[in-house]
Motif scaffolding. Structure first.
Motif: not given
Ligand code: 4AD
Ligand code: MG
Length: 484
Positions: A40, A47, A26, A38
């Motif tokens: 997800n 996330g 992300r 991050e």
């Protein structure tokens, strides 16, 4: 080592245990010797943050992959689950290594073979309009909004089955292809294996189309409702429900209408309109409550980014009683309001008219200040199967209206008197022969029975606060729209 879902990782206590997570990037942020990725995987709203400390020897093999990492790339990260020093998250992954599975370029990649040219990933980290996302409906589930809608849809489907199964309702799979018009509204999509192009060229212009030679030996359609077939099972199993796709070829290009939508239709034998309304109210409250309890982080997102106050509204509805008003009284209220304020409505309300959205809006937001159940509509504006009241003018119909949306549920007590039903159908010019099986329910062991239909997408609109029904179903089908 098997990867774990982010949802499960987030609920673990951080004991420096080894973990592997797979998902899509992300965001990636660099800070001196630290790289924060991050990841997800859509298993929940959040996330998981994976922190690479470039000064640690373990991360050496990942430096090149990290440098090339873009939003949208699919990856696998190995590391240890630790308590997060950052605010807003209890745990994070102290990452050791990264495996890039599939790239998502941030710039166009040209190639000799046209199909191998890859445009930049369309979901770069920024806000995209819902209209734009509709054009890339195959990628939109990777956004916060559509991931959340998908999870709410899934959880609500489960809750619907749970509600009925726990209350003695049997799930009936009513047919999708039918020969009859369950609503008598003539808004059906025809199903045929005939070659329409050949027919159009006029081969059959003189003789007409011989449907006896079509696949089913008669004219057939996609169902507009499973109700009539559900009634046949309710008058045998007492309590039943259907939950399936329904199709309407209405030319209504609005934010509340789809050509293909899912409908939940319970049907109860030995039940009148009061029982039907009580079921509708209890059912909706159960569903809203389940959403509040089980979709908390998704709802928190909708509340802060889509429709402020949606959580409070749902909580309020769960704890209040639905208002009840007859159609006749509702019209009187609307007429009074119209008389007091000339420009209030575009369509002047009068007894006999169908309630327009602006009327529904007024009744829910001004008259009732919440959900309202309108009953006993004129027979002319309702379907043929509804039970005639003693006044001979109105039928035992009920619509549940909610603020912001209008009609969310439509239901009725069914006409269980053979003679009255036949008469109504003949008055409407319907071909009684086609409905012989339906009339049999009134010939053999007839019983008062009632049911309703809840449009699943309207329910999701209400729960999420989304504004357009095209954004609460994965692939919307509407007038002029059948992409993907
Ligand atoms: O009011 P409707 O047409 O009622 C029936 O179909 C009955 N057979 C139900 C029953 O008594 N078993 O449709 C029921 C609900 C509406 O209240 C609305 O929520 C939804 O279905 N609905 C639609 N949702 C999306 N797009 C459309 N075109 C819809 N038409 C109806
Ligand atoms: Mg209706």
């Amino acid at each position: 080592m098997r990867a774990k879902l982010v949802k499960d990782i987030l609920s673990e206590s951080p004991l420096s245990q080894e973990v592997k997570v797979s998902g899509w990037v992300r965001t990636k942020r660099d800070m001196k010797n630290l790289v924060f990725v991050e990841v997800n995987d859509g298993s929940c709203f959040a996330g998981i943050q994976c922190t690479f400390d470039l000064s640690r020897g373990e991360t050496a093999s990942s430096h090149a992959a990290l440098a090339a990492l873009n939003t949208g790339a699919s990856i696998e990260i190995f590391g240890h689950l630790v308590a997060s020093p950052a605010s807003g998250q209890a745990v994070e992954i102290a990452a050791d290594s990264l495996r890039l599975i599939g790239e998502a370029p941030s710039e166009n990649r040209t190639a000799d073979v046209p199909y191998l040219e890859i445009p930049a990933y369309p979901l770069q980290k920024k806000r995209h309009s819902l209209e734009f996302l509709r054009e890339i409906a195959h990628l939109r589930p990777r956004t916060n909004t559509f991931g959340a809608v998908a999870r709410v849809r899934s959880r609500m489907s489960f809750a619907i089955h749970q509600y009925f199964q726990e209350r003695g309702f049997q799930y009936i799979h009513t047919p999708i292809i039918t020969a009859g018009d369950a609503e008598g509204a003539g808004a059906m999509f025809q199903v045929t294996t005939f070659n329409i192009d050949a027919l159009a060229k006029g081969r059959n212009r003189e003789t007409g189309v011989n449907y006896a030679k079509d696949f089913f030996g008669k004219k057939t359609y996609l169902t507009v409702s499973g109700q009539l077939e559900a009634e046949t099972y309710a008058t045998a199993l007492s309590r039943v429900y259907t939950f399936g796709p329904t199709f309407r070829a209405e030319n209504s290009n609005t934010a509340r209408h789809l050509a293909e939508f899912w409908m939940i239709e319970p049907e109860m034998a030995f039940a009148g309109l009061e029982d039907d309304m009580a079921l509708a109210e209890d059912f909706l409250k159960y569903i809203f409550n389940t959403a509040l309890e089980n979709c908390a982080s998704d709802l928190a997102f909708f509340d802060s980014h889509i429709e402020k106050g949606i959580i409070e509204t749902l909580t309020h509805v769960v704890n209040s009683r639905f208002a009840h008003i007859s159609y006749t009284d509702a019209i009187a209220e609307l007429e009074k309001a119209a008389a007091a304020n000339a420009g209030l409505f575009e369509f002047a309300p009068h007894w006999g008219c169908d309630l327009q959205s602006e009327h529904e809006k007024y009744l829910t937001e001004k008259t009732a200040g919440g959900p309202v159940i309108v009953t006993d509509y004129p027979k002319e504006i309702k379907a043929f199967y509804m039970k005639l009241n003693d006044d001979g003018k109105t039928v035992r119909a009920m619509d549940v209206l909610v603020p912001r949306l209008g009609e969310i549920i439509g239901g009725s007590q069914r006409e269980d008197d053979l003679e009255k039903l036949c008469k109504r159908m003949l008055d409407l010019g319907m071909n009684i022969e086609d409905y012989g099986w339906y009339l049999d329910l009134r010939r053999y062991g007839t019983v008062p029975h009632s049911g309703f239909g809840l449009g699943f997408e309207r329910l999701i609109l209400y729960i999420t606060g989304m504004a357009n029904i095209r954004d609460v179903i994965p692939y919307p089908r509407a007038v002029g729209q059948a992409n993907f």
